[in-house]
Design an enzyme around this catalytic site. Structure first.
Site, short mmCIF file in Angstrom:
data_model
loop_
_atom_site.label_atom_id
_atom_site.label_comp_id
_atom_site.label_asym_id
_atom_site.label_seq_id
_atom_site.Cartn_x
_atom_site.Cartn_y
_atom_site.Cartn_z
N GLU A 97 0.84 -1.20 0.00
CA GLU A 97 0.00 0.00 0.00
C GLU A 97 0.87 1.25 0.00
O GLU A 97 2.01 1.22 0.47
CB GLU A 97 -0.89 0.02 1.25
CG GLU A 97 -2.35 -0.32 0.97
CD GLU A 97 -3.09 0.71 0.13
OE1 GLU A 97 -2.46 1.50 -0.60
OE2 GLU A 97 -4.33 0.72 0.18
N ASP A 98 0.31 2.32 -0.54
CA ASP A 98 1.03 3.59 -0.49
C ASP A 98 0.82 4.29 0.85
O ASP A 98 1.76 4.81 1.45
CB ASP A 98 0.59 4.51 -1.65
CG ASP A 98 -0.92 4.58 -1.82
OD1 ASP A 98 -1.66 4.00 -0.99
OD2 ASP A 98 -1.37 5.22 -2.80
N ASP A 101 -4.83 5.42 5.77
CA ASP A 101 -5.45 6.64 6.26
C ASP A 101 -6.53 6.24 7.29
O ASP A 101 -6.22 6.01 8.45
CB ASP A 101 -6.03 7.39 5.06
CG ASP A 101 -6.55 8.77 5.39
OD1 ASP A 101 -6.24 9.28 6.47
OD2 ASP A 101 -7.27 9.35 4.56
N THR A 105 -9.75 0.75 3.59
CA THR A 105 -9.35 -0.04 2.42
C THR A 105 -8.69 -1.35 2.86
O THR A 105 -9.08 -2.44 2.43
CB THR A 105 -8.37 0.75 1.54
OG1 THR A 105 -8.95 2.01 1.21
CG2 THR A 105 -8.05 -0.01 0.25
N LEU A 106 -7.69 -1.24 3.73
CA LEU A 106 -6.95 -2.43 4.14
C LEU A 106 -7.79 -3.37 5.00
O LEU A 106 -7.63 -4.59 4.93
CB LEU A 106 -5.69 -2.02 4.91
CG LEU A 106 -4.50 -1.67 4.02
CD1 LEU A 106 -3.33 -1.21 4.88
CD2 LEU A 106 -4.08 -2.87 3.17
N PHE A 150 -2.80 16.02 3.69
CA PHE A 150 -3.01 15.34 2.41
C PHE A 150 -1.72 15.39 1.61
O PHE A 150 -1.24 16.47 1.27
CB PHE A 150 -4.17 15.96 1.62
CG PHE A 150 -4.63 15.06 0.52
CD1 PHE A 150 -5.57 14.07 0.76
CD2 PHE A 150 -4.07 15.18 -0.75
CE1 PHE A 150 -5.97 13.22 -0.27
CE2 PHE A 150 -4.47 14.32 -1.78
CZ PHE A 150 -5.42 13.34 -1.53
N ARG A 163 1.49 12.14 -9.15
CA ARG A 163 2.00 10.81 -8.81
C ARG A 163 3.49 10.69 -9.10
O ARG A 163 4.22 9.96 -8.43
CB ARG A 163 1.27 9.72 -9.61
CG ARG A 163 -0.18 9.52 -9.24
CD ARG A 163 -0.70 8.24 -9.89
NE ARG A 163 -2.15 8.13 -9.87
CZ ARG A 163 -2.86 7.67 -8.84
NH1 ARG A 163 -2.25 7.27 -7.75
NH2 ARG A 163 -4.17 7.59 -8.91
P1 IMP Z 1 -8.07 4.52 3.69
O1 IMP Z 1 -9.01 3.48 3.21
O2 IMP Z 1 -8.80 5.70 4.30
O3 IMP Z 1 -7.00 3.98 4.61
O4 IMP Z 1 -7.40 5.17 2.43
C1 IMP Z 1 -6.46 4.52 1.73
C2 IMP Z 1 -6.32 5.11 0.34
O5 IMP Z 1 -6.74 6.49 0.26
C3 IMP Z 1 -4.86 5.13 -0.04
O6 IMP Z 1 -4.48 3.92 -0.63
C4 IMP Z 1 -4.79 6.32 -0.98
O7 IMP Z 1 -5.07 5.91 -2.29
C5 IMP Z 1 -5.86 7.26 -0.49
N1 IMP Z 1 -5.28 8.32 0.39
C6 IMP Z 1 -5.39 8.45 1.72
N2 IMP Z 1 -4.73 9.51 2.18
C7 IMP Z 1 -4.16 10.09 1.10
C8 IMP Z 1 -3.31 11.24 0.92
O8 IMP Z 1 -2.92 11.97 1.86
N3 IMP Z 1 -2.93 11.51 -0.35
C9 IMP Z 1 -3.31 10.75 -1.41
N4 IMP Z 1 -4.08 9.66 -1.29
C10 IMP Z 1 -4.51 9.32 -0.05
MG MG Z 2 -4.20 3.49 -2.61
#
Ligand code: IMP
Ligand code: MG
Length: 173
Positions: A97-98, A101, A105-106, A150, A163
């Site tokens: 994962e990048d 947040d 997602t995970l 962000f 990107r």
């Molecule tokens: P989560 O499901 O809220 O943990 O979000 C995960 C996904 O949201 C990441 O894989 C990113 O694609 C996107 N994301 C969350 N925070 C950021 C950020 O600060 N910049 C860009 N993409 C983000």
């Molecule tokens: Mg992502």
């Protein structure tokens, strides 16, 4: 209009951290094969740099899931937009994962992949924003813990842009 981007983590710092992570992962998977599940699109840059430095045999597959649109707000659940090409049953799977947040997602992805009976399932993320966590998910390897900003670059986008920046930066509002 182009936005101003401030450097949060420099290219040199990210590169050094990727080497560190690769060394640790190579040690932990010694004598095994590693199957990297790369989450499109943001994790691709990180995954390539990491894979090149891992010394055990690596295979790769890609998956696209979404919890975000073009804005900066997370939705409640994930949608699988592109499925994996290969079965992960019996494999040592490492989700790449990048950024974590909310963890949403995970959380859902882990459940989905565990049901396919991998031998092991671990997570590596380049960035972690723990302040915004709402889902109960832990990573096994993490590059940097960052504040609630962000960020863009090194694969991360803002409305699909930025990107290709070689560093992690913050978009000025
Ligand atoms: P989560 O499901 O809220 O943990 O979000 C995960 C996904 O949201 C990441 O894989 C990113 O694609 C996107 N994301 C969350 N925070 C950021 C950020 O600060 N910049 C860009 N993409 C983000
Ligand atoms: Mg992502």
């Amino acid at each position: 209009m182009e936005k101003q981007i401030d450097v949060m983590i420099s290219e040199e710092e990210v590169d050094a951290k990727v080497c560190e992570l690769a060394e640790q992962i190579s040690k932990d998977y010694a004598g095994k094969e590693l199957h990297m599940v790369v989450i499109l699109k943001g994790s691709v840059f990180f995954a390539c740099e990491l894979a090149k430095r891992i010394t055990v045999p690596v295979t790769l597959d890609f998956m696209s899931v979404s919890s975000y649109g073009d804005g900066m707000v997370s939705a409640g659940k994930i949608t699988v937009k592109k499925e994996l090409d290969e079965d992960i049953c019996g494999k040592n799977v490492l989700i790449v994962e990048d950024i974590v947040d909310s963890g949403n997602t995970l959380f859902h992805l882990k459940k989905l992949l565990l049901a396919r009976n991998p031998e092991t399932l671990k997570i590596v993320t380049l960035l972690d924003k723990p302040d915004r966590r709402t889902a109960d998910v832990e990573t096994d390897y993490c590059g940097f813990v960052i504040p609630d900003r962000f960020v863009v670059g090194y694969g991360l986008d803002w409305a699909q842009k930025y990107r290709n920046l070689p560093y992690v930066g913050v978009v000025q509002e």
